[in-house]
Design an enzyme around this catalytic site. Structure first.
Site, short mmCIF file in Angstrom:
data_model
loop_
_atom_site.label_atom_id
_atom_site.label_comp_id
_atom_site.label_asym_id
_atom_site.label_seq_id
_atom_site.Cartn_x
_atom_site.Cartn_y
_atom_site.Cartn_z
N HIS A 17 0.84 -1.20 0.00
CA HIS A 17 0.00 0.00 0.00
C HIS A 17 0.87 1.25 0.00
CE1 HIS A 17 -3.04 -2.67 2.31
NE2 HIS A 17 -3.57 -2.45 1.11
N LYS A 41 -20.61 -4.32 8.99
CA LYS A 41 -19.70 -5.47 9.16
C LYS A 41 -18.64 -5.16 10.20
CE LYS A 41 -19.66 -7.96 4.78
NZ LYS A 41 -18.82 -8.15 3.59
N ARG A 91 -1.87 -6.16 -8.53
CA ARG A 91 -0.79 -7.12 -8.28
C ARG A 91 -0.71 -8.16 -9.38
NH1 ARG A 91 -2.89 -8.12 -2.34
NH2 ARG A 91 -4.69 -8.14 -3.67
N SER A 129 -2.84 -7.72 2.92
CA SER A 129 -3.11 -7.60 4.36
C SER A 129 -3.47 -8.96 4.95
CB SER A 129 -4.26 -6.62 4.60
OG SER A 129 -3.93 -5.34 4.15
#
Ligand code: PNS
Length: 163
Positions: A17, A41, A91, A129
């Site tokens: 990031h 959430k 990516r 992550s």
């Protein structure tokens, strides 16, 4: 002023990031790193406040990068801030379909903003992550994956044995 938004969950922010934020800061006058969350959430590992603090710690050296959070549609945030671009890192081919779908939807919702994809550097190709959380929670070394300033805080959360 050309404003770009770098949206994401950032749960937690990684070197991948940070590389995208750094490169975006050279392309735009102002970059907003936006922690996007779904108010319904609660599945994140780090709270929105913690994620904001971690990102703030690693972007403090940039005078054109700010950090914010938003719990609604990205398109609404883009319009409110008058941003002209969404910057995302790409990516692998596996990212493409999902990112392409989001870019098309965001273009429909906010026609004034373009999605700009920056290809990741080879060393960050595999980094996510989720991978950091898995390695860290199993006691592995995450030092190559996350910025040094926030490493200890991440390890403390992921691997209580190392408190
Ligand atoms: O880091 P992530 O989880 O890949 O980020 C995805 C994110 C947060 C950028 C995306 O889910 C998003 O923009 N959410 C905000 C809600 C929204 O606008 N959804 C429609 C996008 S097409």
């Amino acid at each position: 002023m050309r404003i770009a938004v770098c949206p994401g969950s950032f749960d937690p922010v990684t070197n991948g990031h940070l590389d995208i934020i750094n490169r975006a800061s050279k392309l735009f006058d102002k970059v907003i790193v936006l922690v996007s969350f779904n108010p319904e959430k609660q599945s994140a590992c780090f709270s929105v406040k913690e994620r904001l603090e971690m990102i703030n710690a690693v972007v403090s050296g940039y005078d054109n990068v700010v950090v914010d959070c938003h719990g609604g549609l990205l398109a609404d945030y883009l319009e409110r801030t008058n941003a002209c671009a969404i910057v995302k890192g790409l990516r692998a081919v596996s990212d493409f379909e999902y990112e392409f779908q989001m870019a098309l939807a965001n273009k429909q919702l906010c026609p004034t903003a373009e999605t700009v994809f920056l290809t990741t550097t080879p060393e960050n190709m595999y980094l996510s992550s989720s991978m950091v959380k898995q390695i860290g929670s199993l006691g592995g070394d995450i030092s190559k994956f996350v910025p040094e300033q926030i490493r200890a805080a991440i390890i403390k959360r992921l691997d209580p044995a190392k408190k």
